[in-house]
Design a protein around this motif. Sequence first.
Motif, PDB file in Angstrom:
ATOM      1  N   LEU A  45       0.830  -1.201   0.000  1.00 29.50           N
ATOM      2  CA  LEU A  45       0.000   0.000   0.000  1.00 29.50           C
ATOM      3  C   LEU A  45       0.867   1.254   0.000  1.00 29.50           C
ATOM      4  O   LEU A  45       1.808   1.370   0.778  1.00 29.50           O
ATOM      5  CB  LEU A  45      -0.905  -0.006   1.230  1.00 29.50           C
ATOM      6  N   VAL A  46       0.541   2.206  -0.877  1.00 26.83           N
ATOM      7  CA  VAL A  46       1.246   3.484  -0.899  1.00 26.83           C
ATOM      8  C   VAL A  46       0.409   4.530  -0.175  1.00 26.83           C
ATOM      9  O   VAL A  46      -0.801   4.370  -0.005  1.00 26.83           O
ATOM     10  CB  VAL A  46       1.558   3.937  -2.341  1.00 26.83           C
ATOM     11  N   ALA A  47       1.055   5.613   0.238  1.00 22.02           N
ATOM     12  CA  ALA A  47       0.459   6.553   1.186  1.00 22.02           C
ATOM     13  C   ALA A  47      -0.891   7.105   0.739  1.00 22.02           C
ATOM     14  O   ALA A  47      -1.824   7.191   1.533  1.00 22.02           O
ATOM     15  CB  ALA A  47       1.433   7.696   1.455  1.00 22.02           C
ATOM     16  N   ASP A  48      -1.024   7.500  -0.524  1.00 25.17           N
ATOM     17  CA  ASP A  48      -2.241   8.168  -0.972  1.00 25.17           C
ATOM     18  C   ASP A  48      -3.143   7.272  -1.822  1.00 25.17           C
ATOM     19  O   ASP A  48      -4.069   7.754  -2.467  1.00 25.17           O
ATOM     20  CB  ASP A  48      -1.887   9.430  -1.766  1.00 25.17           C
ATOM     21  N   GLU A  49      -2.884   5.978  -1.804  1.00 29.60           N
ATOM     22  CA  GLU A  49      -3.696   5.065  -2.617  1.00 29.60           C
ATOM     23  C   GLU A  49      -5.102   4.931  -2.041  1.00 29.60           C
ATOM     24  O   GLU A  49      -5.290   4.697  -0.849  1.00 29.60           O
ATOM     25  CB  GLU A  49      -3.045   3.685  -2.673  1.00 29.60           C
ATOM     26  N   VAL A  50      -6.101   5.068  -2.903  1.00 30.81           N
ATOM     27  CA  VAL A  50      -7.491   4.848  -2.507  1.00 30.81           C
ATOM     28  C   VAL A  50      -7.817   3.373  -2.706  1.00 30.81           C
ATOM     29  O   VAL A  50      -7.564   2.808  -3.767  1.00 30.81           O
ATOM     30  CB  VAL A  50      -8.446   5.732  -3.329  1.00 30.81           C
TER      31      VAL A  50
END
Length: 208
Positions: A45-50
């Motif tokens: 998971l990346v920080a701004d992934e929805v």
Amino acid sequence: MAGLGSAGVQANIEPSSTLEEGMEPAFSQAGFLYSLDAMAMPAGLVADEVWVSVDLKGRLVTVYRGEYVIKRIEHLAYGAGGAAPLRAKGSSMTPLGEFRVDRINRTSRFGLFFGIDYPNAEVASEALRIGKITPEEYHYIETYRARHGRAPHTTALGGLIGLHGLGSGDPDVHRRFDWTEGCVAVDNYQIRALDPWLNIGTRVVIRG
């Protein structure tokens, strides 16, 4: 992912950005994560992934941006046959696991339909390993996905699974029963509320 410790151990979380209006920390006490099992995050998971969490047991659909809640929808219905990591065609079971939105139908009989990529590569590989599908079916699934960018629904594993509304369905039945053929259903207002956040490629984690 930064800030995650081993299961059951507190770990400091350092958000990558400040909370936007309408967003809230995903955890009961901001800044701490008590158990990795408490929320099934997608791998890498990346920080701004929805992404979307579908909690069948809790009957909750939650949209996250990274570790933070964007929208939470209470009450859902799922497959009349229950849920399992591998479902068979015609079983009315909802698949468990991590998937991606691979189609969006805005003229569905359910009002709005976000299809997921079941069976994906991981599901097909496991089904082949345990003998649920033949090597020919496995090859067909992988070839179809490569050519069309979405999962087929004509093998023994079934398909056409997604998140959708009720359309003209009975809201009372929806509130009282798990009635779908394997999809996850919310009401028409709720599915429209998800529309701004779900796109092709959005990850959807379904857990029981």
